[in-house]
Design an enzyme around this catalytic site. Structure first.
Site, PDB file in Angstrom:
ATOM      1  CG  HIS A   1       5.078   5.565   7.999  1.00  0.00           C
ATOM      2  ND1 HIS A   1       5.391   6.156   6.792  1.00  0.00           N
ATOM      3  CD2 HIS A   1       4.254   4.536   7.714  1.00  0.00           C
ATOM      4  CE1 HIS A   1       4.757   5.507   5.829  1.00  0.00           C
ATOM      5  NE2 HIS A   1       4.065   4.519   6.353  1.00  0.00           N
TER       6      HIS A   1
ATOM      7  CE  LYS B   1      20.973 -12.031  -6.925  1.00  0.00           C
ATOM      8  NZ  LYS B   1      21.031 -11.090  -8.037  1.00  0.00           N
TER       9      LYS B   1
ATOM     10  NE  ARG C   1       7.354  -0.049   5.506  1.00  0.00           N
ATOM     11  CZ  ARG C   1       6.077   0.375   5.534  1.00  0.00           C
ATOM     12  NH1 ARG C   1       5.754   1.535   5.051  1.00  0.00           N
ATOM     13  NH2 ARG C   1       5.150  -0.386   6.044  1.00  0.00           N
TER      14      ARG C   1
ATOM     15  NE  ARG D   1      -2.414  -0.645   3.744  1.00  0.00           N
ATOM     16  CZ  ARG D   1      -3.604  -0.403   4.248  1.00  0.00           C
ATOM     17  NH1 ARG D   1      -3.926   0.814   4.612  1.00  0.00           N
ATOM     18  NH2 ARG D   1      -4.479  -1.360   4.379  1.00  0.00           N
ATOM     19  CB  THR D   2       3.714   2.417   2.038  1.00  0.00           C
ATOM     20  OG1 THR D   2       2.962   2.198   3.219  1.00  0.00           O
ATOM     21  CG2 THR D   2       4.511   3.695   2.181  1.00  0.00           C
TER      22      THR D   2
END
Lengths: 186, 306, 422
Positions: free
Chosen positions: B133, B83, B105, B55-56
């Site tokens: 946030h 990796k 994020r 959603r973000t």
């Protein structure tokens, strides 16, 4: 564009009564050229184009009793010099309830200079509707066009040097009606 | 204008208000037929997502695309991130690609601060660990302002797992900056010991939801993860829900005008009853819609100018 | 090699000439072949002794080796360092401690005295062969699971008792592990603001309180590593007042830096135990002055670049310390040379059982383990200039007082003109 310093010499080009006469004249011209301003919408370009558009509408109503819808069209996001300056706050874009599709849109601004604002306004207009035609009304044309753009209605032509600037103040936004020429040689 | 948005503390009242006002203009423009605006044409925005948050990410992607930016999604899955490439090496790659902004994020608190040392572009925090946030707080503030008309003097209760909530931290900082009176509510185990000293001296603390509700204009429910139970923050989901869940009787204790917010995703039946989540007092769907406008405003203000 | 240190001030006393020959302080001039060092304006201290150093070898030679760490130590004015056991493999057998001891001898810059692990693999489950390490060539006296706490109270009690047989001491890393799960920094205002899991002061204080009671109960010696909180100081003060045989160390960074430094999330400030508050710093300074804390120990903890240039939560805890310890102590306390000599040389040598270190420089026959400090010099810390293989100093860019001009180990110069001789 080099801006004259705040303490640069200035000269009043239009005093309050002159400015009112000029607005009246533009209103008359619009009535003439648009056969009574039917099918017409005035869109002011923030900041000072918006009160000018409202004044024109009021004068047109006073002269002929016609109600011309008024809105505002912010061009900030369409400017080609966005990245050359610090981020600008956005102005309001508000279309009249009837929209602009199929109507004659008259863009209203205070000063016509390079023509870049008018170009941005045409782009912005393109994204919000399809008018039948677009015209441009300005209080002052100071010359030095950089694009093939001309105004349909000009309140006053003021020949200027590039080192000068034209400052329009309006009661609604600045507390006084006045047009000044700032800087350059006096 | 600020260069990065790493924390709600990066915003003073003037800048925060400018973002909200700009978001209002963006919202007005997004009603039109042609939703795209040319402001960020030629600019590259990278969505660097180390945590799944569809959603973000989608919200940021829509915001960037509506402003005509080029968007590159760089997610932890299916890229060199999985990796084991370091954040610094990833940053140098993004730098070489000419990213004008990186929306990050990350599960580690402070990752955006670290990233900002390694890239020239703007860094936007899209949620870092248990830290902040800030765009969520901005969209929450935007939602409150559009529903209730103001933020100054507004009484906001933030309820739940404040300790682990990045949404709570950013909201406390932003809302107090904008003049709201914030009370954090929850079991003492989930309220940080020094919350007022750490975030804002004006923050109040309460362990009694029922006492706070009648005097709240906004009640913001935080997601409570059930795994907190295993770590003895509270004894059971049932007890939590009884003491701190927002159910219908509690909704009735709130003033008529008061609204219910939730940053999502919700645990229906845990911190919020389904009837409350779906009630007209709830702004949960609006919050999502407002997210795009607010993120457009942030990206425009960070990237639009020189 | 014989030396004549002309016009040196021993512990700040009036200038005198100090003769070094045959590895000891000598009352008589050594003769024509003695190298003369103009030591006017320089202060002689007994060679510093660090009871808490991580040399990383074996296992993490990319971060530090016995040789590079020894060189950093000598440049910092040290003549002996105790190498912590948390290497890979862990120094929990006679074989590993002898290897470290031998590497130290080969480097020949400081005496490297290995510390043995208390439990096998530092796992906190089963006691390591402490006796075998004690009677090895390395002659281990200090045992520590540093990096981890010996959390099991029964195991701690047994270890405290067991080492009495060979005059050993358990050096406890005091950290109640359940209270610090996932901990990233000091629990307080700053951790709340930064959204980093807190390391509460009580996790240290509770273990120290328990361990002084255990040591008292079994009549053993206890040494507490890197004390970091005001509350720990109070626990120690009371224990010492009761006569418990406990000694304690504080690091230079805990005497200077606070948790506010975490605000930019630069992991160069991440350390375990974490940087605490101004109030803790003040209490630790007072405790060192009072003798409640006995020694300054560096907890020199080199880390490879990639272990620090990353997210705070992923970074390894620890800071370089050997080359900056004395300047930091000088900057905090000023030129209190008697205090500095005691807390950085004499007391640590006594705790570690290093009889040839921390001696009286005014007495002929004292082993010539000493260092010369220019207290007037000021220098700017440049991580790239440090002798350590790692760069994780929290003092980059700081201007510090006091420069080590020369260091002597058993009468041989390891540092001259501020440069390591090898």
């Amino acid at each position: 564009m080099a801006q004259p310093r705040a303490d640069a010499p200035s000269k009043i080009i239009l005093a309050e009564s002159d400015l009112h006469r000029v607005v009246d004249r533009i209103a008359h011209q619009i009535l003439e050229k648009t056969s009574g301003a039917t099918g017409t919408v005035l869109l002011g370009i923030p900041t000072r184009g918006v009160p000018l558009a409202h004044r024109l509408a009021a004068r047109i109503h006073a002269f002929e009793g016609v109600d011309v819808p008024v809105g505002s069209l912010d061009i900030t996001l369409y400017r080609d010099d966005l990245r050359l300056k610090a981020t600008r706050a956005l102005g309001k874009t508000e279309l009249p309830p009837g929209g602009i599709d199929g109507l004659r849109v008259i863009l209203v601004d205070d000063v016509l200079f390079s023509g870049r604002s008018a170009r941005a306004a045409l782009d912005a207009l393109n994204d919000i509707g399809r008018p039948s035609s677009v015209q441009l009304a300005v209080l002052v044309d100071r010359g030095h066009r950089q694009l093939p753009i001309r105004a349909d209605y000009v309140g006053k032509n003021i020949p200027t040097a590039l080192s000068e600037s034209v400052k329009v103040t309006l009661t609604e936004t600045d507390g006084a009606d006045e047009v000044k020429l700032i800087g350059g040689l006096t | 204008m600020i260069k990065h948005l790493r924390s709600a503390a990066d915003l003073d009242a003037e800048t925060a208000t400018l973002i909200l006002d700009t978001a209002a203009e963006m919202a007005a423009l997004s009603g039109r037929e042609v939703k795209k605006l040319p402001a960020l044409r030629g600019r590259t925005v990278v969505n660097l997502f180390y945590e799944d948050s569809t959603r973000t990410r989608i919200s940021f992607e829509a915001a960037a695309k509506r402003l005509s930016a080029d968007v590159i999604n760089f997610s932890a899955k299916g890229s060199s991130v999985s990796k084991g490439e370091s954040l610094k090496d990833t940053a140098l790659t993004l730098q070489a690609m000419g990213a004008d902004a990186v929306v990050i994020r990350h599960s580690a608190s402070g990752a955006p601060h670290r990233l900002a040392n390694w890239v020239d572009g703007s860094v936007v925090n899209a949620g870092d660990g248990t830290h902040e946030h800030p765009t969520q707080a901005l969209l929450d503030a935007y939602t409150m302002r559009s529903r209730l008309g103001r933020l100054d003097g507004l009484k906001v209760a933030i309820v739940g797992d404040v300790l682990h909530s990045r949404v709570a931290r950013s909201n406390v900082l932003l809302l107090t900056t904008l003049g709201a009176q914030v009370t954090v509510v929850g079991p003492p185990t989930l309220i940080p010991l020094d919350v007022a000293a750490a975030l804002s001296e004006k923050t109040q603390v309460s362990f009694d939801l029922d006492a706070v509700l009648p005097d709240s204009d906004v009640v913001m429910m935080l997601r409570v993860q059930t795994e907190r139970m295993q770590d003895s923050y509270f004894p059971s989901a049932r007890e939590y829900s009884r003491r701190y869940g927002l159910d219908v009787p509690r909704l009735h204790k709130m003033p008529e005008h008061a609204i219910v917010m939730h940053p999502g995703p919700m645990n229906r039946g845990m911190e919020i009853a389904p009837e409350v989540a779906d009630s007209p007092r709830s702004t949960i769907v609006e919050q999502v819609a407002n997210g795009v406008s607010v993120r457009m405003a942030v990206l425009y203000l960070l990237l639009g100018g020189k | 090699m014989a030396y004549l240190l002309k016009g040196v001030s021993i512990l700040g006393a009036a200038p005198t000439d100090l003769h070094i020959s045959d590895g000891v302080i000598s009352a008589e001039p050594a003769g024509q072949d003695a190298e003369v060092i103009d030591a006017s304006g320089l202060v002689a201290l007994p060679g510093l002794v660090d009871v808490h150093t991580h040399l990383r070898e074996p296992g993490r030679e990319d971060a530090e080796t016995v040789e590079t760490g020894s060189r950093a130590a000598a440049l910092g004015g040290y003549t002996a360092v105790c190498a912590m056991a948390n290497t890979s493999p862990v120094a929990d057998t006679a074989g590993v401690v002898e290897q470290v001891w031998r590497l130290g001898r080969e480097a020949g810059l400081v005496d490297v005295q290995p510390i043995g692990a208390v439990t096998v693999g530092l796992a906190g489950k089963q006691m390591a062969e402490l006796g075998a390490m004690a009677s090895s060539a390395a002659g281990v006296r200090i045992f520590s699971d540093d990096g981890f706490c010996v959390a099991d109270p029964k195991l701690m009690r047994r270890a405290l008792e067991y080492v009495k047989a060979f005059d050993g001491v358990i050096a406890q890393h005091a950290e109640e592990p359940r209270l610090t799960e996932g901990a990233q920094m000091h629990e307080g205002e700053v951790s709340t603001r930064l959204g980093l899991t807190g390391w509460p002061a009580v996790a240290e204080e509770a273990i120290i309180a328990r361990d002084v009671l255990l040591a008292e109960h079994v009549g053993s010696r206890l040494h507490v590593c890197h004390v970091s909180t005001a509350g720990s100081v109070e626990v120690l003060r009371q224990a010492k007042a009761r006569g418990v045989r406990v000694t304690a160390e504080v690091t230079p960074h805990h005497l200077l830096l606070t948790d506010e430094l975490a605000s930019g999330y630069d992991p160069v400030f991440k350390v375990n135990p974490p940087l605490r508050t101004r109030k803790d710093v003040e209490a630790l300074r007072q405790a060192l002055l009072d003798g409640v804390i006995d020694v300054v120990a560096t907890d020199h903890a080199p880390h490879a670049v990639q272990d620090k240039e990353c997210e705070w939560s992923y970074a390894r805890p620890g800071m370089l310390g050997l080359e900056t310890a004395l300047p930091i102590v000088l900057s905090v306390f000023g030129p209190k040379w008697e205090l500095i000599a005691d807390r950085m040389s004499i007391a640590p040598a006594r705790i570690a059982g290093l009889d040839s270190h921390g001696g009286d420089l005014t007495r002929a026959g004292t082993p010539a383990n000493l260092t010369l400090v220019d207290p007037a010099a000021r220098w700017v810390v440049d991580p790239a200039e440090l002798a350590s293989r790692s760069r994780n100093t929290p003092y980059a860019g700081h201007t510090l007082p006091g420069r080590i001009v020369a260091t002597f180990l058993r009468g041989e110069a390891t540092v001259l003109d501020g440069k390591a001789v090898k």
